[in-house]
Design a protein around this motif. Structure first.
Motif, PDB file in Angstrom:
ATOM      1  N   LEU A  31       0.825  -1.195   0.000  1.00  0.00           N
ATOM      2  CA  LEU A  31       0.000   0.000   0.000  1.00  0.00           C
ATOM      3  C   LEU A  31       0.867   1.256   0.000  1.00  0.00           C
ATOM      4  CD1 LEU A  31      -3.107   0.297   0.085  1.00  0.00           C
ATOM      5  CD2 LEU A  31      -2.935   0.652   2.536  1.00  0.00           C
ATOM      6  N   LEU A  32       1.936   1.227   0.792  1.00  0.00           N
ATOM      7  CA  LEU A  32       2.849   2.370   0.842  1.00  0.00           C
ATOM      8  C   LEU A  32       3.794   2.378  -0.351  1.00  0.00           C
ATOM      9  CD1 LEU A  32       1.750   2.606   3.759  1.00  0.00           C
ATOM     10  CD2 LEU A  32       4.058   3.218   4.471  1.00  0.00           C
ATOM     11  N   ASP A  33       4.259   1.193  -0.750  1.00  0.00           N
ATOM     12  CA  ASP A  33       5.226   1.112  -1.847  1.00  0.00           C
ATOM     13  C   ASP A  33       4.639   1.632  -3.158  1.00  0.00           C
ATOM     14  OD1 ASP A  33       6.856   0.006   0.036  1.00  0.00           O
ATOM     15  OD2 ASP A  33       6.858  -2.011  -0.807  1.00  0.00           O
ATOM     16  N   GLU A  34       3.318   1.473  -3.326  1.00  0.00           N
ATOM     17  CA  GLU A  34       2.676   1.944  -4.557  1.00  0.00           C
ATOM     18  C   GLU A  34       2.788   3.460  -4.703  1.00  0.00           C
ATOM     19  OE1 GLU A  34      -1.328   0.634  -4.507  1.00  0.00           O
ATOM     20  OE2 GLU A  34      -0.839  -1.483  -4.808  1.00  0.00           O
ATOM     21  N   LEU A  35       2.920   4.161  -3.578  1.00  0.00           N
ATOM     22  CA  LEU A  35       2.943   5.618  -3.627  1.00  0.00           C
ATOM     23  C   LEU A  35       4.292   6.168  -4.077  1.00  0.00           C
ATOM     24  CD1 LEU A  35       0.857   6.442  -0.445  1.00  0.00           C
ATOM     25  CD2 LEU A  35       0.128   6.428  -2.810  1.00  0.00           C
ATOM     26  N   CYS A  36       5.305   5.327  -4.137  1.00  0.00           N
ATOM     27  CA  CYS A  36       6.587   5.735  -4.739  1.00  0.00           C
ATOM     28  C   CYS A  36       7.062   4.583  -5.616  1.00  0.00           C
ATOM     29  CB  CYS A  36       7.616   6.092  -3.668  1.00  0.00           C
ATOM     30  SG  CYS A  36       7.904   4.798  -2.438  1.00  0.00           S
ATOM     31  N   SER A  37       6.147   4.109  -6.467  1.00  0.00           N
ATOM     32  CA  SER A  37       6.354   2.848  -7.186  1.00  0.00           C
ATOM     33  C   SER A  37       7.573   2.879  -8.102  1.00  0.00           C
ATOM     34  CB  SER A  37       5.098   2.500  -7.994  1.00  0.00           C
ATOM     35  OG  SER A  37       4.775   3.548  -8.892  1.00  0.00           O
ATOM     36  N   GLU A  38       7.821   4.003  -8.778  1.00  0.00           N
ATOM     37  CA  GLU A  38       8.939   4.049  -9.717  1.00  0.00           C
ATOM     38  C   GLU A  38      10.271   3.896  -8.987  1.00  0.00           C
ATOM     39  OE1 GLU A  38       8.951   4.007 -12.959  1.00  0.00           O
ATOM     40  OE2 GLU A  38       6.767   3.908 -12.973  1.00  0.00           O
ATOM     41  N   ARG A  39      10.466   4.711  -7.950  1.00  0.00           N
ATOM     42  CA  ARG A  39      11.713   4.616  -7.177  1.00  0.00           C
ATOM     43  C   ARG A  39      11.812   3.265  -6.489  1.00  0.00           C
ATOM     44  NH1 ARG A  39      12.524   8.933  -2.931  1.00  0.00           N
ATOM     45  NH2 ARG A  39      10.272   8.750  -2.653  1.00  0.00           N
ATOM     46  N   MET A  40      10.670   2.785  -5.938  1.00  0.00           N
ATOM     47  CA  MET A  40      10.675   1.520  -5.217  1.00  0.00           C
ATOM     48  C   MET A  40      10.988   0.364  -6.174  1.00  0.00           C
ATOM     49  SD  MET A  40      10.319   0.470  -2.087  1.00  0.00           S
ATOM     50  CE  MET A  40       9.333   1.697  -1.231  1.00  0.00           C
ATOM     51  N   ARG A  41      10.471   0.422  -7.395  1.00  0.00           N
ATOM     52  CA  ARG A  41      10.726  -0.647  -8.361  1.00  0.00           C
ATOM     53  C   ARG A  41      12.220  -0.709  -8.702  1.00  0.00           C
ATOM     54  NH1 ARG A  41       7.749   1.099 -12.107  1.00  0.00           N
ATOM     55  NH2 ARG A  41       5.848   0.128 -11.333  1.00  0.00           N
ATOM     56  N   THR A  42      12.841   0.448  -8.841  1.00  0.00           N
ATOM     57  CA  THR A  42      14.274   0.480  -9.151  1.00  0.00           C
ATOM     58  C   THR A  42      15.091  -0.163  -8.044  1.00  0.00           C
ATOM     59  OG1 THR A  42      14.005   2.499 -10.456  1.00  0.00           O
ATOM     60  CG2 THR A  42      16.218   1.996  -9.666  1.00  0.00           C
ATOM     61  N   VAL A  43      14.780   0.196  -6.790  1.00  0.00           N
ATOM     62  CA  VAL A  43      15.523  -0.365  -5.660  1.00  0.00           C
ATOM     63  C   VAL A  43      15.247  -1.858  -5.524  1.00  0.00           C
ATOM     64  CG1 VAL A  43      15.921  -0.236  -3.167  1.00  0.00           C
ATOM     65  CG2 VAL A  43      15.496   1.841  -4.466  1.00  0.00           C
ATOM     66  N   LEU A 409      -9.170   4.477   4.549  1.00  0.00           N
ATOM     67  CA  LEU A 409      -9.614   5.278   3.414  1.00  0.00           C
ATOM     68  C   LEU A 409      -8.725   6.489   3.149  1.00  0.00           C
ATOM     69  CD1 LEU A 409     -11.761   5.131   1.293  1.00  0.00           C
ATOM     70  CD2 LEU A 409     -13.228   6.583   2.691  1.00  0.00           C
ATOM     71  N   PRO A 410      -8.255   7.218   4.173  1.00  0.00           N
ATOM     72  CA  PRO A 410      -7.353   8.347   3.875  1.00  0.00           C
ATOM     73  C   PRO A 410      -6.099   7.914   3.131  1.00  0.00           C
ATOM     74  CG  PRO A 410      -8.143   8.461   6.139  1.00  0.00           C
ATOM     75  CD  PRO A 410      -8.570   7.128   5.614  1.00  0.00           C
ATOM     76  N   ILE A 411      -5.633   6.690   3.391  1.00  0.00           N
ATOM     77  CA  ILE A 411      -4.437   6.200   2.702  1.00  0.00           C
ATOM     78  C   ILE A 411      -4.761   5.902   1.244  1.00  0.00           C
ATOM     79  CG2 ILE A 411      -2.710   4.359   2.666  1.00  0.00           C
ATOM     80  CD1 ILE A 411      -3.103   4.082   5.663  1.00  0.00           C
ATOM     81  N   LEU A 412      -5.917   5.276   1.011  1.00  0.00           N
ATOM     82  CA  LEU A 412      -6.300   4.919  -0.360  1.00  0.00           C
ATOM     83  C   LEU A 412      -6.607   6.150  -1.207  1.00  0.00           C
ATOM     84  CD1 LEU A 412      -8.528   1.875   0.500  1.00  0.00           C
ATOM     85  CD2 LEU A 412      -6.319   1.826  -0.598  1.00  0.00           C
TER      86      LEU A 412
END
Length: 515
Positions: A31-43, A409-412
């Motif tokens: 849920l959190l990783d999706e919010l910085c998915s590009e950087r997270m995918r690289t790492v 819900l605030p996170i989504l």
């Protein structure tokens, strides 16, 4: 069962559905990783490559250790042949000088073969190292410095091109070195072929001399046998020394790989903390979002539980609780060194109990896998359920369905681009929360994110100013669209379906006005 409902859509795009439940540990991380998915995918890609490098390194270490153990056992089987050869007294009838010379030449021949084998192994290892260097060079020179969504993307993209342009010369140099290695392997092969004919001649000559010296004393034959055993022992010792050097290199390399791996995992945790901080500002004081670094020990605990089954000791839960205080790499070192004294000192299990546990772990636990086992972050999503006074935060997994929706819900609805479909949020949320959180979030994010609500609550399509309203009807089997349009175009249907009809809407208006 048939019925009519309102479908409000904020933008035009594809969508997917999410059901507000208490997310599992992995789902919370996602849920959190999706919010910085590009950087997270690289790492994560780098982390996966690092894990593969660690596993390859571990395979090399295990192979070297196994071969060293095999060579040690073979050397032990020969015993102290040097001492026995030194203690052997000269025989009355020594073999002829030619026989002794050719016999010793056979030993030299064996050492020559061993050296050729060593050269082959070294060149093969060098080829593997060169291939690894090629892979790492490709990763380094093809690294993308530019972030596509960054204002600096155009600046960094030029440097990306310059880095990529440097890759081809590097690959040419690597290919040239590879060609030199292949040429060296060919030379070793030619040397082997050249020696083969000479060795065959020596063997034939030794056979002739042996036939001529069949009357040689048992004492002389014993000396020859011992000399051959000494030569074999020397060859085993040389191979073992080479493997020990190789093992040391692999262990040194592993330290560097582990450090890099840990830094990448820390980088992931840091990104999650950054995202959690942003979410916390949007969620307000009622919801608390925390990142507990390296707090999800489930994989480590399960490895210990599985290993303990063969220990033949009681009170497994108590033992696991104690062992969880040891870091995985600390326990791996104790297993690798078979250090029962230190293990007993750290756990206070007692000497006999410690020995049983450590023996069981040595049988079933791979220390190299244990020392790098993933200890994941734990994502805390909590809701303050206190109505006043001292806050009382409870984890989402312990909340009622409505409270879970309030917490998640605030996170989504946070800053992300992926579409979101919510089915009748009013079933679990009060109108105050819908207006305060849902409506405000939709108004803030509707220009860049699609949100679709199936609802019977007028606040959502009206106050959030839905771009498109679909009035749906169903006979229990087939759904149809009765009308579609803006809020103003569907005003009568909204009043009828969501407000209870115009008369009910007017009566409430009068009642509120007189209050």
């Amino acid at each position: 069962m048939g019925g009519r409902s309102i479908l409000s859509i904020s933008t035009e795009a594809r969508f997917y559905r999410w059901t507000p439940i208490a997310a599992s540990k992995q789902k919370r991380r996602n849920l959190l990783d999706e919010l910085c998915s590009e950087r997270m995918r690289t790492v994560h890609m780098s982390l996966a490559e690092s894990a593969r490098a660690l596993e390859s390194n571990a395979d090399g270490i295990r192979t070297a250790q196994r071969k060293i153990q095999d060579l040690t056992e073979q050397a032990e089987e020969l015993g102290d042949v040097r001492a026995r050869l030194s203690a052997l007294e000269p025989a009355d009838r020594e073999q002829t000088a030619d026989f002794v010379q050719i016999s010793r030449q056979q030993q030299v021949n064996q050492r020559e073969i061993n050296k050729l084998d060593t050269a082959d192994r070294s060149l093969g290892a060098l080829t593997q190292a060169l291939e690894q260097l090629r892979t790492e060079a490709q990763l380094a020179f093809k690294a993308r410095l530019a972030e596509p969504q960054s204002a600096n993307a155009e600046i960094l993209s030029r440097f990306d091109d310059r880095l990529a342009a440097l890759l081809r010369p590097v690959e040419k140099h690597v290919e040239a070195i590879g060609g030199q290695i292949r040429e060296a392997q060919s030379i070793v092969g030619q040397a082997r072929q050249s020696l083969a004919q000479a060795h065959t001649g020596h063997a034939s000559e030794l056979a002739k001399l042996t036939a001529l010296n069949q009357a040689a004393s048992e004492h002389a034959r014993m000396r020859a046998a011992l000399e051959q055993q000494v030569a074999k022992l020397q060859a085993l010792e040389e191979q073992r020394s080479e493997l020990k050097i190789q093992l040391k290199s692999l262990l040194d390399r592993r330290k560097s790989l582990k450090t890099s791996h840990i830094l990448m995992r820390d980088q992931i945790s840091a990104m999650r903390e950054e995202v959690a901080s942003e979410l916390q500002r949007e969620a307000g004081e009622r919801v608390r979002i925390r990142i507990l670094r390296n707090a999800d020990h489930l994989a480590y605990q399960q490895m210990l539980v599985d290993a303990l089954r063969g220990a033949r000791v009681r009170n497994h839960d108590e033992i696991i609780t104690t062992l969880m205080h040891l870091r995985p790499e600390q326990l791996a070192q104790l297993i690798q060194a078979n250090d029962c004294d230190s293990f007993e000192e750290l756990t206070s299990f007692g000497s006999e109990r410690s020995r049983k546990i450590l023996d069981a772990f040595r049988e079933s636990v791979d220390p190299l896998a244990l020392e790098v086992i993933a200890i994941e972050d734990r994502i805390g999503i909590e809701l303050n359920v206190s109505s006043g006074g001292k806050p009382n935060f409870k984890d989402a997994s312990d909340l009622s369905r409505g409270q879970k929706c309030t917490a998640l819900l605030p996170i989504l609805l946070a800053r992300r681009d992926s579409p979101l479909l919510i089915d009748q949020p009013e079933d679990n949320l009060d109108n105050h929360f819908i207006f305060e959180t849902v409506v405000n979030a939709v108004q803030r994010l509707k220009q860049r994110r699609q949100m679709i609500f199936i609802t019977h609550n007028a606040n959502i399509p009206v106050l959030a100013e839905a771009d498109l309203v679909l009035v749906m009807n169903s006979d229990g089997r087939v759904g149809v669209v009765e009308k579609s349009g803006t809020v103003d175009e569907c005003r009568e249907q909204i009043i009828d379906l969501l407000e209870g009809g115009r008369e009910a809407f007017q009566l409430r208006s009068k009642r509120y006005a007189s209050a």
